[in-house]
Design a protein around this motif. Structure first.
Motif, mmCIF file in Angstrom:
data_model
loop_
_atom_site.group_PDB
_atom_site.id
_atom_site.type_symbol
_atom_site.label_atom_id
_atom_site.label_comp_id
_atom_site.label_asym_id
_atom_site.label_seq_id
_atom_site.Cartn_x
_atom_site.Cartn_y
_atom_site.Cartn_z
ATOM 1 N N ALA A 39 -9.969 16.822 91.369
ATOM 2 C CA ALA A 39 -8.907 16.610 90.373
ATOM 3 C C ALA A 39 -7.923 16.490 91.393
ATOM 4 C CB ALA A 39 -8.826 17.172 89.219
ATOM 5 N N GLU A 40 -7.009 15.401 91.394
ATOM 6 C CA GLU A 40 -5.846 15.410 92.321
ATOM 7 C C GLU A 40 -4.605 15.234 91.622
ATOM 8 O OE1 GLU A 40 -5.420 13.559 96.779
ATOM 9 O OE2 GLU A 40 -4.860 11.958 95.199
ATOM 10 N N PHE A 41 -3.629 16.117 91.878
ATOM 11 C CA PHE A 41 -2.550 16.162 90.854
ATOM 12 C C PHE A 41 -1.373 15.714 91.648
ATOM 13 C CE2 PHE A 41 -5.231 19.358 89.747
ATOM 14 C CZ PHE A 41 -5.467 19.318 88.215
ATOM 15 N N THR A 42 -0.233 14.986 90.856
ATOM 16 C CA THR A 42 1.019 14.575 91.081
ATOM 17 C C THR A 42 1.982 15.391 90.479
ATOM 18 O OG1 THR A 42 0.383 12.383 91.873
ATOM 19 C CG2 THR A 42 2.520 12.654 91.561
ATOM 20 N N ILE A 43 3.022 16.058 91.227
ATOM 21 C CA ILE A 43 3.849 16.986 90.618
ATOM 22 C C ILE A 43 5.191 16.124 90.389
ATOM 23 C CG2 ILE A 43 5.316 18.881 90.889
ATOM 24 C CD1 ILE A 43 3.095 20.085 92.628
ATOM 25 N N PRO A 44 5.563 15.939 88.996
ATOM 26 C CA PRO A 44 6.999 15.333 88.743
ATOM 27 C C PRO A 44 8.070 15.915 89.540
ATOM 28 C CG PRO A 44 5.760 15.692 86.737
ATOM 29 C CD PRO A 44 5.073 16.622 87.970
ATOM 30 N N GLY A 45 8.729 15.120 90.326
ATOM 31 C CA GLY A 45 9.868 15.383 90.964
ATOM 32 C C GLY A 45 9.586 15.854 92.719
ATOM 33 N N ILE A 46 8.190 16.194 92.813
ATOM 34 C CA ILE A 46 7.717 16.238 94.312
ATOM 35 C C ILE A 46 6.605 15.296 94.490
ATOM 36 C CG2 ILE A 46 7.230 18.084 95.824
ATOM 37 C CD1 ILE A 46 7.892 20.252 93.977
ATOM 38 N N GLN A 47 6.963 14.090 94.485
ATOM 39 C CA GLN A 47 6.003 13.043 94.286
ATOM 40 C C GLN A 47 5.027 12.955 95.673
ATOM 41 O OE1 GLN A 47 5.288 10.737 91.891
ATOM 42 N NE2 GLN A 47 6.807 11.652 90.756
ATOM 43 N N LYS A 48 5.441 13.447 96.887
ATOM 44 C CA LYS A 48 4.964 13.640 98.027
ATOM 45 C C LYS A 48 3.676 14.678 97.978
ATOM 46 C CE LYS A 48 7.962 11.060 101.100
ATOM 47 N NZ LYS A 48 8.413 10.996 102.205
ATOM 48 N N LEU A 49 3.744 15.591 97.303
ATOM 49 C CA LEU A 49 2.892 17.098 97.496
ATOM 50 C C LEU A 49 1.815 16.765 96.162
ATOM 51 C CD1 LEU A 49 2.747 19.695 98.663
ATOM 52 C CD2 LEU A 49 3.871 20.594 96.841
#
Length: 197
Positions: free
Chosen positions: A100-110
């Motif tokens: 599972a790979e997550f996208t953190i709202p506000g830090i879209q590149k991490l």
């Protein structure tokens, strides 16, 4: 004929661009470092390569499957009399997993990720020694693998990453009528880069 050729080429490039925008696939190459219990004689890592496919996209989290292959190699030599040893040890790791790979709202590149899979290890020993003469031996074993990682997007397609693999396996052998059991906790840090397409 010319119109047909132009139409075919246009459809091809349109298909490739649509497929590439999905970015469901990625390839990666990393340098692996052993940080847990030793495999054999603690051979240093050479390279780890992998491929991933993301088949479900829930915006914040993407679910997928992947496989990595790594190689660790070392030459063991001791030419001091009366002992003589000179052999190569090569360890291959094959690691299929779901992740599972997550996208953190506000830090879209991490993109932090977590994966669960299995690590298959094949160790090959080939050379000669004072005690055994010339020899060649292959041992295979494996265990469950927990993968934790984080990637950072350099561009829309190119990324750098760091991963940690924890592998637990149980070694059970019968040697000369004696039962032998040992549990190992292997750990691997991997630093590298990848490309999404």
């Amino acid at each position: 004929m010319r119109k047909f050729y132009f139409l075919t080429v246009s459809i091809f490039f349109f298909s490739v661009s649509v497929f590439a925008q999905d970015q469901k696939w990625s390839v990666e190459a990393s340098y692996p470092i052993s940080v847990g219990d030793e495999i054999g004689n603690d051979a240093p890592g050479i390279i780890d390569v992998g491929v991933r496919y993301r088949f479900l996209d829930f915006n914040i989290v993407k679910i997928g499957a992947g496989i990595n292959a790594g190689v660790f190699k070392k030459n063991i030599s001791d030419e001091f009399e009366p002992v003589f040893t000179d052999f190569d040890e090569t360890n291959w790791l094959i690691q299929p997993k779901v992740f599972a790979e997550f996208t953190i709202p506000g830090i879209q590149k991490l993109h932090p990720s977590v994966g669960l899979g299995y690590t298959y290890i094949e160790s090959k020993f080939e050379g000669e020694s004072y005690a055994f003469g010339s020899f060649e031996n292959t041992v295979s074993y494996g265990g469950l693998n927990l993968n934790l990682g984080v990637s950072y997007d350099i561009t829309n397609r190119l990324f750098v990453q760091a991963q940690y693999d924890f592998v637990r396996y149980r070694d059970e052998r019968n040697s000369e009528g004696q039962e032998y059991t040992a549990e190992y906790n292997l750990g691997y840090l991997k630093f590298g880069a990848g490309f999404r397409f």
